[in-house]
Design a protein around this motif. Structure first.
Motif, PDB file in Angstrom:
ATOM      1  N   PRO A  98       0.773  -1.249   0.000  1.00  0.00           N
ATOM      2  CA  PRO A  98       0.000   0.000   0.000  1.00  0.00           C
ATOM      3  C   PRO A  98       0.802   1.297   0.000  1.00  0.00           C
ATOM      4  CG  PRO A  98      -0.111  -1.071   2.146  1.00  0.00           C
ATOM      5  CD  PRO A  98       0.531  -2.046   1.216  1.00  0.00           C
ATOM      6  N   ASN A  99       2.092   1.258   0.384  1.00  0.00           N
ATOM      7  CA  ASN A  99       2.822   2.524   0.383  1.00  0.00           C
ATOM      8  C   ASN A  99       4.265   2.301  -0.064  1.00  0.00           C
ATOM      9  OD1 ASN A  99       4.644   2.192   2.852  1.00  0.00           O
ATOM     10  ND2 ASN A  99       2.616   1.852   3.773  1.00  0.00           N
ATOM     11  N   GLU A 100       4.900   3.404  -0.445  1.00  0.00           N
ATOM     12  CA  GLU A 100       6.237   3.325  -1.034  1.00  0.00           C
ATOM     13  C   GLU A 100       7.265   2.773  -0.056  1.00  0.00           C
ATOM     14  OE1 GLU A 100       9.456   6.180  -3.401  1.00  0.00           O
ATOM     15  OE2 GLU A 100       7.400   6.877  -3.035  1.00  0.00           O
ATOM     16  N   GLN A 101       7.143   3.101   1.217  1.00  0.00           N
ATOM     17  CA  GLN A 101       8.105   2.615   2.201  1.00  0.00           C
ATOM     18  C   GLN A 101       8.089   1.088   2.290  1.00  0.00           C
ATOM     19  OE1 GLN A 101       7.650   4.353   6.081  1.00  0.00           O
ATOM     20  NE2 GLN A 101       9.382   3.246   6.963  1.00  0.00           N
ATOM     21  N   GLU A 102       6.895   0.512   2.320  1.00  0.00           N
ATOM     22  CA  GLU A 102       6.791  -0.950   2.372  1.00  0.00           C
ATOM     23  C   GLU A 102       7.332  -1.580   1.098  1.00  0.00           C
ATOM     24  OE1 GLU A 102       3.122  -2.761   4.094  1.00  0.00           O
ATOM     25  OE2 GLU A 102       2.408  -0.689   4.142  1.00  0.00           O
ATOM     26  N   ARG A 103       7.011  -0.970  -0.032  1.00  0.00           N
ATOM     27  CA  ARG A 103       7.503  -1.512  -1.296  1.00  0.00           C
ATOM     28  C   ARG A 103       9.030  -1.434  -1.354  1.00  0.00           C
ATOM     29  NH1 ARG A 103       2.898   1.442  -3.144  1.00  0.00           N
ATOM     30  NH2 ARG A 103       4.203   3.159  -3.920  1.00  0.00           N
ATOM     31  N   SER A 104       9.578  -0.299  -0.933  1.00  0.00           N
ATOM     32  CA  SER A 104      11.021  -0.115  -0.965  1.00  0.00           C
ATOM     33  C   SER A 104      11.729  -1.182  -0.135  1.00  0.00           C
ATOM     34  CB  SER A 104      11.362   1.283  -0.443  1.00  0.00           C
ATOM     35  OG  SER A 104      12.750   1.497  -0.429  1.00  0.00           O
ATOM     36  N   SER A 105      11.210  -1.454   1.046  1.00  0.00           N
ATOM     37  CA  SER A 105      11.794  -2.483   1.906  1.00  0.00           C
ATOM     38  C   SER A 105      11.731  -3.852   1.246  1.00  0.00           C
ATOM     39  CB  SER A 105      11.063  -2.507   3.247  1.00  0.00           C
ATOM     40  OG  SER A 105      11.567  -3.532   4.077  1.00  0.00           O
ATOM     41  N   ALA A 106      10.600  -4.146   0.583  1.00  0.00           N
ATOM     42  CA  ALA A 106      10.440  -5.441  -0.083  1.00  0.00           C
ATOM     43  C   ALA A 106      11.413  -5.582  -1.254  1.00  0.00           C
ATOM     44  CB  ALA A 106       9.001  -5.592  -0.575  1.00  0.00           C
ATOM     45  N   TYR A 107      11.598  -4.511  -2.016  1.00  0.00           N
ATOM     46  CA  TYR A 107      12.523  -4.569  -3.157  1.00  0.00           C
ATOM     47  C   TYR A 107      13.950  -4.869  -2.684  1.00  0.00           C
ATOM     48  CZ  TYR A 107       8.702  -2.137  -5.637  1.00  0.00           C
ATOM     49  OH  TYR A 107       7.491  -1.767  -6.180  1.00  0.00           O
ATOM     50  N   ARG A 108      14.364  -4.217  -1.620  1.00  0.00           N
ATOM     51  CA  ARG A 108      15.709  -4.485  -1.094  1.00  0.00           C
ATOM     52  C   ARG A 108      15.818  -5.919  -0.582  1.00  0.00           C
ATOM     53  NH1 ARG A 108      14.861   0.754   0.737  1.00  0.00           N
ATOM     54  NH2 ARG A 108      14.308   0.064   2.844  1.00  0.00           N
ATOM     55  N   SER A 109      14.754  -6.400   0.036  1.00  0.00           N
ATOM     56  CA  SER A 109      14.771  -7.769   0.567  1.00  0.00           C
ATOM     57  C   SER A 109      14.939  -8.796  -0.547  1.00  0.00           C
ATOM     58  CB  SER A 109      13.485  -8.049   1.351  1.00  0.00           C
ATOM     59  OG  SER A 109      13.416  -7.244   2.511  1.00  0.00           O
ATOM     60  N   ILE A 110      14.353  -8.527  -1.712  1.00  0.00           N
ATOM     61  CA  ILE A 110      14.477  -9.450  -2.849  1.00  0.00           C
ATOM     62  C   ILE A 110      15.944  -9.617  -3.232  1.00  0.00           C
ATOM     63  CG2 ILE A 110      14.050  -9.664  -5.341  1.00  0.00           C
ATOM     64  CD1 ILE A 110      11.266  -8.437  -4.820  1.00  0.00           C
ATOM     65  N   ILE A 111      16.653  -8.506  -3.321  1.00  0.00           N
ATOM     66  CA  ILE A 111      18.067  -8.567  -3.702  1.00  0.00           C
ATOM     67  C   ILE A 111      18.906  -9.159  -2.572  1.00  0.00           C
ATOM     68  CG2 ILE A 111      20.068  -7.197  -4.404  1.00  0.00           C
ATOM     69  CD1 ILE A 111      17.767  -7.468  -6.512  1.00  0.00           C
ATOM     70  N   GLU A 112      18.612  -8.757  -1.350  1.00  0.00           N
ATOM     71  CA  GLU A 112      19.362  -9.288  -0.212  1.00  0.00           C
ATOM     72  C   GLU A 112      19.156 -10.794  -0.060  1.00  0.00           C
ATOM     73  OE1 GLU A 112      19.434  -5.284   2.595  1.00  0.00           O
ATOM     74  OE2 GLU A 112      17.713  -6.647   2.681  1.00  0.00           O
TER      75      GLU A 112
ATOM     76  N   PRO B  77       9.738   0.540 -11.876  1.00  0.00           N
ATOM     77  CA  PRO B  77      11.208   0.482 -11.924  1.00  0.00           C
ATOM     78  C   PRO B  77      11.898   1.690 -11.304  1.00  0.00           C
ATOM     79  CG  PRO B  77      10.276   0.891 -14.109  1.00  0.00           C
ATOM     80  CD  PRO B  77       9.144   0.504 -13.221  1.00  0.00           C
ATOM     81  N   LEU B  78      11.248   2.857 -11.321  1.00  0.00           N
ATOM     82  CA  LEU B  78      11.880   4.035 -10.725  1.00  0.00           C
ATOM     83  C   LEU B  78      11.906   3.923  -9.204  1.00  0.00           C
ATOM     84  CD1 LEU B  78      10.547   6.938 -12.970  1.00  0.00           C
ATOM     85  CD2 LEU B  78      12.488   5.401 -13.296  1.00  0.00           C
ATOM     86  N   GLU B  79      10.842   3.380  -8.612  1.00  0.00           N
ATOM     87  CA  GLU B  79      10.857   3.120  -7.163  1.00  0.00           C
ATOM     88  C   GLU B  79      11.913   2.076  -6.817  1.00  0.00           C
ATOM     89  OE1 GLU B  79       7.350   2.286  -4.965  1.00  0.00           O
ATOM     90  OE2 GLU B  79       6.152   3.836  -5.955  1.00  0.00           O
TER      91      GLU B  79
END
Length: 300
Positions: A251-265, A276-278
């Protein structure tokens, strides 16, 4: 105000684009070969989206490259008169000013329609042809063609016609699909559905080299992925997670941002997203060795 109205589009047009360092099929294979020094790669799902930018539009592709290196998953479909165009849905209603089935329209009829962004706002952009997208992408990025309703011989023919094997890859859902294109040209690069060891073995049995593959392993982080990372990376195959149906919907950019980093980590080396910009902004918060900025040069 008149001066601003005149100069602002010019400034946008002059903004340099990120360009993937790919000129030959050897470059393509090297770019997508996994190593433990490789930085994450971003894929714009349906070309990426944003307010005022429609999915599968050249404007959306270009807007993404103004801010981050990326390649683009996109969706070829056939018109009534057998022109290959880019649109995800079989129907026009959701993403264009038209109605009904795309396949009921000729290319000349489709030219009159405009694309809508994800919020339903009408843009100035029209449905592009695959040929237009290929020529736009040349020297800039890689197009990953998903499987829709275009016959395999037509897809192979347009890639040959435009001499585009160095920057066009193909999504395949089975070893048989990959084998068709591989027999046509052994330089072809594939984004293959490989979600377990047995599916990898099926591609190997079909004679598809690891050097020709990236692996789509699913939409989420899960314990089973660890085995896949080890297995596929050990053969030089990058693993891709697509957040389009999962984390992009948080629902919000902060949650999405954390999830994107978790995918790579977690171990994925390619992250596909409608945003893709987020993703690019989120990955900047990873350690420097994980930054995606090393994956491109910039051009005017």
């Amino acid at each position: 105000m008149a001066l601003l109205a005149f100069t602002y589009p010019t400034l946008l047009q002059a903004q340099p684009l990120h360009r993937l360092p790919i000129k030959t099929v050897q470059d393509l294979h090297a770019y997508f070969k996994w190593t433990n020094k490789k930085t994450p790669i971003i894929s714009g799902h349906r070309g990426g989206m944003g307010k005022g930018f429609a999915e599968n539009s050249l404007a959306s592709f270009e807007n993404t490259l103004k801010y981050t290196p990326a390649f683009f998953e996109t969706d070829p479909r056939l018109t009534k008169d057998s022109v290959i165009v880019l649109l995800h849905d079989a129907n026009l209603d959701r993403m264009t000013t038209g109605t009904g089935k795309l396949s009921d329209y000729t290319w000349e009829e489709l030219k009159k329609l405009h694309l809508k962004d994800a919020e339903g706002n009408v843009t100035q952009d029209r449905i592009p042809t695959l040929a237009e997208a290929i020529e736009w992408a040349r020297g800039k990025t890689v197009l990953n063609l998903d499987r829709k309703d275009v016959p395999f011989p037509m897809t192979a023919a347009i890639i040959r016609q435009h001499k585009a094997d160095a920057f066009v890859m193909l999504t395949v859902h089975s070893p048989e699909q990959a084998r068709y294109y591989y027999e046509d040209n052994k330089d072809r690069m594939f984004s293959a559905f490989i979600k377990n060891k047995q599916e990898l073995e099926a591609y190997e049995k079909a004679g598809i080299p690891a050097a020709n593959l990236i692996a789509y392993i699913g939409p989420t982080i899960k314990p089973e992925n660890k085995e896949l990372y080890q297995l596929l990376n050990g053969k030089g195959i990058m693993c891709m997670i697509s957040a389009a149906s999962s984390y992009d919907k948080l629902p919000n950019e902060q949650e999405r941002s954390s999830a994107y980093r978790s995918i790579i980590e977690d171990g994925a080396s390619i992250l596909e997203s409608d945003r893709p910009l987020e993703v690019a902004q989120a990955l900047k918060l990873l350690p420097a060795t994980k930054s995606s900025s090393a994956n491109s040069t910039k051009i005017k």
